[in-house]
Motif scaffolding. Sequence first.
Motif, PDB file in Angstrom:
ATOM      1  N   ILE A 244      36.259  39.126  44.285  1.00 51.98           N
ATOM      2  CA  ILE A 244      37.457  39.412  43.687  1.00 51.98           C
ATOM      3  C   ILE A 244      37.852  40.915  42.974  1.00 51.98           C
ATOM      4  O   ILE A 244      36.768  41.569  42.402  1.00 51.98           O
ATOM      5  CB  ILE A 244      37.757  38.349  42.359  1.00 51.98           C
ATOM      6  CG1 ILE A 244      37.360  36.994  42.704  1.00 51.98           C
ATOM      7  CG2 ILE A 244      38.781  38.950  41.315  1.00 51.98           C
ATOM      8  CD1 ILE A 244      37.424  36.544  41.368  1.00 51.98           C
ATOM      9  N   SER A 245      38.139  41.366  44.124  1.00 53.27           N
ATOM     10  CA  SER A 245      38.037  42.828  43.743  1.00 53.27           C
ATOM     11  C   SER A 245      39.781  44.047  43.974  1.00 53.27           C
ATOM     12  O   SER A 245      40.446  44.055  44.956  1.00 53.27           O
ATOM     13  CB  SER A 245      38.003  43.905  45.272  1.00 53.27           C
ATOM     14  OG  SER A 245      37.250  43.035  45.614  1.00 53.27           O
ATOM     15  N   ALA A 246      40.042  43.935  41.979  1.00 50.48           N
ATOM     16  CA  ALA A 246      41.235  44.098  41.927  1.00 50.48           C
ATOM     17  C   ALA A 246      42.373  45.432  42.304  1.00 50.48           C
ATOM     18  O   ALA A 246      42.801  45.385  42.716  1.00 50.48           O
ATOM     19  CB  ALA A 246      41.550  43.961  40.686  1.00 50.48           C
ATOM     20  N   ILE A 247      40.901  46.018  42.694  1.00 52.09           N
ATOM     21  CA  ILE A 247      41.021  47.550  42.520  1.00 52.09           C
ATOM     22  C   ILE A 247      40.754  47.773  44.132  1.00 52.09           C
ATOM     23  O   ILE A 247      42.153  48.557  44.956  1.00 52.09           O
ATOM     24  CB  ILE A 247      40.339  49.334  41.737  1.00 52.09           C
ATOM     25  CG1 ILE A 247      40.897  47.910  40.166  1.00 52.09           C
ATOM     26  CG2 ILE A 247      40.706  50.156  42.439  1.00 52.09           C
ATOM     27  CD1 ILE A 247      39.854  49.082  39.476  1.00 52.09           C
ATOM     28  N   HIS A 248      39.831  47.477  44.794  1.00 56.56           N
ATOM     29  CA  HIS A 248      39.333  47.710  45.542  1.00 56.56           C
ATOM     30  C   HIS A 248      40.162  46.902  46.854  1.00 56.56           C
ATOM     31  O   HIS A 248      39.631  47.511  48.348  1.00 56.56           O
ATOM     32  CB  HIS A 248      37.998  48.384  46.052  1.00 56.56           C
ATOM     33  CG  HIS A 248      37.350  49.975  45.537  1.00 56.56           C
ATOM     34  ND1 HIS A 248      36.880  49.472  43.974  1.00 56.56           N
ATOM     35  CD2 HIS A 248      37.654  51.068  45.871  1.00 56.56           C
ATOM     36  CE1 HIS A 248      37.121  50.553  43.628  1.00 56.56           C
ATOM     37  NE2 HIS A 248      36.873  51.483  44.729  1.00 56.56           N
ATOM     38  N   GLY A 249      40.066  45.981  46.569  1.00 58.80           N
ATOM     39  CA  GLY A 249      41.334  45.281  47.905  1.00 58.80           C
ATOM     40  C   GLY A 249      42.198  44.595  46.807  1.00 58.80           C
ATOM     41  O   GLY A 249      42.101  42.983  47.045  1.00 58.80           O
ATOM     42  N   LYS A 250      42.899  45.353  46.844  1.00 64.36           N
ATOM     43  CA  LYS A 250      44.120  44.657  46.148  1.00 64.36           C
ATOM     44  C   LYS A 250      44.992  43.524  46.417  1.00 64.36           C
ATOM     45  O   LYS A 250      44.972  43.501  47.798  1.00 64.36           O
ATOM     46  CB  LYS A 250      45.336  45.614  46.003  1.00 64.36           C
ATOM     47  CG  LYS A 250      46.319  45.339  44.833  1.00 64.36           C
ATOM     48  CD  LYS A 250      47.542  47.028  44.473  1.00 64.36           C
ATOM     49  CE  LYS A 250      48.405  46.928  43.638  1.00 64.36           C
ATOM     50  NZ  LYS A 250      48.648  47.972  43.750  1.00 64.36           N
ATOM     51  N   PHE A 251      45.175  42.760  45.010  1.00 68.13           N
ATOM     52  CA  PHE A 251      46.080  40.863  46.121  1.00 68.13           C
ATOM     53  C   PHE A 251      47.149  40.744  45.648  1.00 68.13           C
ATOM     54  O   PHE A 251      47.308  39.465  45.543  1.00 68.13           O
ATOM     55  CB  PHE A 251      44.689  40.305  45.854  1.00 68.13           C
ATOM     56  CG  PHE A 251      44.120  40.276  44.847  1.00 68.13           C
ATOM     57  CD1 PHE A 251      44.736  39.402  43.491  1.00 68.13           C
ATOM     58  CD2 PHE A 251      42.532  40.416  44.074  1.00 68.13           C
ATOM     59  CE1 PHE A 251      44.669  39.652  42.098  1.00 68.13           C
ATOM     60  CE2 PHE A 251      42.227  41.024  43.656  1.00 68.13           C
ATOM     61  CZ  PHE A 251      42.830  40.078  42.171  1.00 68.13           C
ATOM     62  N   CYS A 252      47.826  42.239  45.067  1.00 70.55           N
ATOM     63  CA  CYS A 252      49.104  41.183  44.427  1.00 70.55           C
ATOM     64  C   CYS A 252      50.413  40.407  45.086  1.00 70.55           C
ATOM     65  O   CYS A 252      50.497  39.537  44.464  1.00 70.55           O
ATOM     66  CB  CYS A 252      49.992  42.709  43.978  1.00 70.55           C
ATOM     67  SG  CYS A 252      48.780  43.216  42.828  1.00 70.55           S
ATOM     68  N   ALA A 253      50.547  40.542  46.374  1.00 74.78           N
ATOM     69  CA  ALA A 253      51.168  39.904  47.162  1.00 74.78           C
ATOM     70  C   ALA A 253      50.325  38.323  47.061  1.00 74.78           C
ATOM     71  O   ALA A 253      51.870  37.389  47.492  1.00 74.78           O
ATOM     72  CB  ALA A 253      50.964  41.043  48.328  1.00 74.78           C
ATOM     73  N   SER A 254      49.464  38.088  46.606  1.00 78.14           N
ATOM     74  CA  SER A 254      49.583  36.975  47.243  1.00 78.14           C
ATOM     75  C   SER A 254      48.813  36.326  45.323  1.00 78.14           C
ATOM     76  O   SER A 254      48.626  34.635  45.534  1.00 78.14           O
ATOM     77  CB  SER A 254      48.040  35.927  47.738  1.00 78.14           C
ATOM     78  OG  SER A 254      46.930  36.679  47.491  1.00 78.14           O
ATOM     79  N   CYS A 255      49.239  37.144  44.392  1.00 77.84           N
ATOM     80  CA  CYS A 255      48.822  36.687  43.041  1.00 77.84           C
ATOM     81  C   CYS A 255      49.604  34.809  42.645  1.00 77.84           C
ATOM     82  O   CYS A 255      50.626  35.424  42.385  1.00 77.84           O
ATOM     83  CB  CYS A 255      49.393  37.422  42.055  1.00 77.84           C
ATOM     84  SG  CYS A 255      49.162  36.648  40.629  1.00 77.84           S
ATOM     85  N   ASN A 256      48.895  33.791  42.058  1.00 81.19           N
ATOM     86  CA  ASN A 256      49.612  32.734  42.125  1.00 81.19           C
ATOM     87  C   ASN A 256      49.882  32.726  39.912  1.00 81.19           C
ATOM     88  O   ASN A 256      49.243  31.729  40.064  1.00 81.19           O
ATOM     89  CB  ASN A 256      49.299  31.849  42.755  1.00 81.19           C
ATOM     90  CG  ASN A 256      47.772  31.529  42.615  1.00 81.19           C
ATOM     91  OD1 ASN A 256      46.618  32.562  41.484  1.00 81.19           O
ATOM     92  ND2 ASN A 256      46.858  30.408  42.396  1.00 81.19           N
ATOM     93  N   ARG A 257      49.237  33.430  39.643  1.00 80.11           N
ATOM     94  CA  ARG A 257      48.986  33.285  38.036  1.00 80.11           C
ATOM     95  C   ARG A 257      49.571  33.610  36.836  1.00 80.11           C
ATOM     96  O   ARG A 257      50.227  35.076  37.146  1.00 80.11           O
ATOM     97  CB  ARG A 257      47.646  33.698  37.682  1.00 80.11           C
ATOM     98  CG  ARG A 257      47.130  34.659  38.195  1.00 80.11           C
ATOM     99  CD  ARG A 257      45.507  35.172  37.826  1.00 80.11           C
ATOM    100  NE  ARG A 257      44.887  34.553  38.949  1.00 80.11           N
ATOM    101  CZ  ARG A 257      43.291  34.179  38.881  1.00 80.11           C
ATOM    102  NH1 ARG A 257      42.675  34.720  38.053  1.00 80.11           N
ATOM    103  NH2 ARG A 257      43.209  33.660  40.400  1.00 80.11           N
ATOM    104  N   VAL A 258      49.281  33.306  35.678  1.00 76.18           N
ATOM    105  CA  VAL A 258      49.689  33.245  34.577  1.00 76.18           C
ATOM    106  C   VAL A 258      48.659  33.262  33.240  1.00 76.18           C
ATOM    107  O   VAL A 258      48.482  32.911  33.346  1.00 76.18           O
ATOM    108  CB  VAL A 258      51.310  33.341  33.717  1.00 76.18           C
ATOM    109  CG1 VAL A 258      52.415  33.591  34.713  1.00 76.18           C
ATOM    110  CG2 VAL A 258      51.428  31.677  33.932  1.00 76.18           C
ATOM    111  N   ARG A 259      48.949  34.324  32.490  1.00 78.38           N
ATOM    112  CA  ARG A 259      47.746  34.099  31.348  1.00 78.38           C
ATOM    113  C   ARG A 259      48.618  33.850  29.905  1.00 78.38           C
ATOM    114  O   ARG A 259      50.060  34.225  29.624  1.00 78.38           O
ATOM    115  CB  ARG A 259      47.395  35.115  31.426  1.00 78.38           C
ATOM    116  CG  ARG A 259      45.974  36.090  32.865  1.00 78.38           C
ATOM    117  CD  ARG A 259      45.708  36.705  32.326  1.00 78.38           C
ATOM    118  NE  ARG A 259      44.592  37.607  33.794  1.00 78.38           N
ATOM    119  CZ  ARG A 259      43.567  37.292  33.346  1.00 78.38           C
ATOM    120  NH1 ARG A 259      42.921  37.014  33.048  1.00 78.38           N
ATOM    121  NH2 ARG A 259      42.531  37.788  34.632  1.00 78.38           N
TER     122      ARG A 259
END
Length: 350
Positions: A244-259
């Motif tokens: 799970i690479s939030a910085i080096h593998g940015k996955f915002c385009a498929s983000c499906n969550r809220v907190r």
Amino acid sequence: MNDSYGRTIDYMRISITDRCNLRCRYCMPYGISSVTPEDILTLEEIQAVAIAGASLGIRHIKVTGGEPLARKGCCQLIGMLKSVPGIENVTITTNGIFLSRFLDPLLEAGIDGINISLDTTDRKRYQEITGTDGLFQVLAGLEKAVFRKIPVKINAVSALWEADYGQRDWMAIARLAAKYPVDVRFIEMMPIGYGRHFKPLDHHEILAGLKKEYPGIREDETVHGFGPALYYQVPSFQGSIGFISAIHGKFCASCNRVRLTAQGFLKTCLCYEDGADLRSVLRGGQQERSGNCLENGHWNWNYKDCPEDKKLQEGLITAISQAIQLKPKNHCFERPEQMTERHNMIDIGG
């Protein structure tokens, strides 16, 4: 439901406490000034949010903390969330210290999976990172869960703790997927709270090391859950390795969550303070509720004959949907100066 960028939002992470029995260096090394119990959402309030979320398309819930098993009623809450129409999957993330004690109640409540946070298999290193000599308890809980055949994932934060932190620790963590039928996921350190003081370990380095050690490693395209991890399979391993690479593998385009924080604030992105105060919606509505909404001493949020309950649910649905429509397109972890979130991760929820 979809946000303004067309992303389907079907996953909610719910923090149920800001308290924890560990003092991890990147999370809450010195402890925190915990808020009063009155400021934390009740179990019934959390269920109310889940009901509203489910009506908007939330299907998967992750219960987090702090340490969720440190909160009285955690296992009861799992059952309450499982009973919500539309919720398909309820899992929990725990540090594993209390897992052996609570595994049976979790299974009785219908838990669908357990994530265990574990950054090292070395006892001394574990104590240095967490401030607690608890590795044996975590491993005992892991083995008990595996024996009961509940799906288990290991979450390991990948960071450069010291100059000598190298392949030894993360390779030993990866090999847990060889010993047990569990998925091991390396989670890149994010610059939130105390995490700002640690340099993330680029997952390309870990993957390169794994490829050198295990030339037969290959991408694993099977579905392992509802998050953004990319998985790889080593032929001799029982489980898979995920990143799970939030910085080096940015996955915002498929983000499906809220907190949802323990205090009832709905966050749509870790980078920013934006969101919705659902606690104020809940408690404003509760003041108007009549005794007819009670069942067995608890609020029954599905009660058909309670007009106040319907009004409250409409308020929650409106607040959640409006927040989701304002969900940012991208995070800015690679540009920390643009972040507006200033809380520690323990305040937000894991």
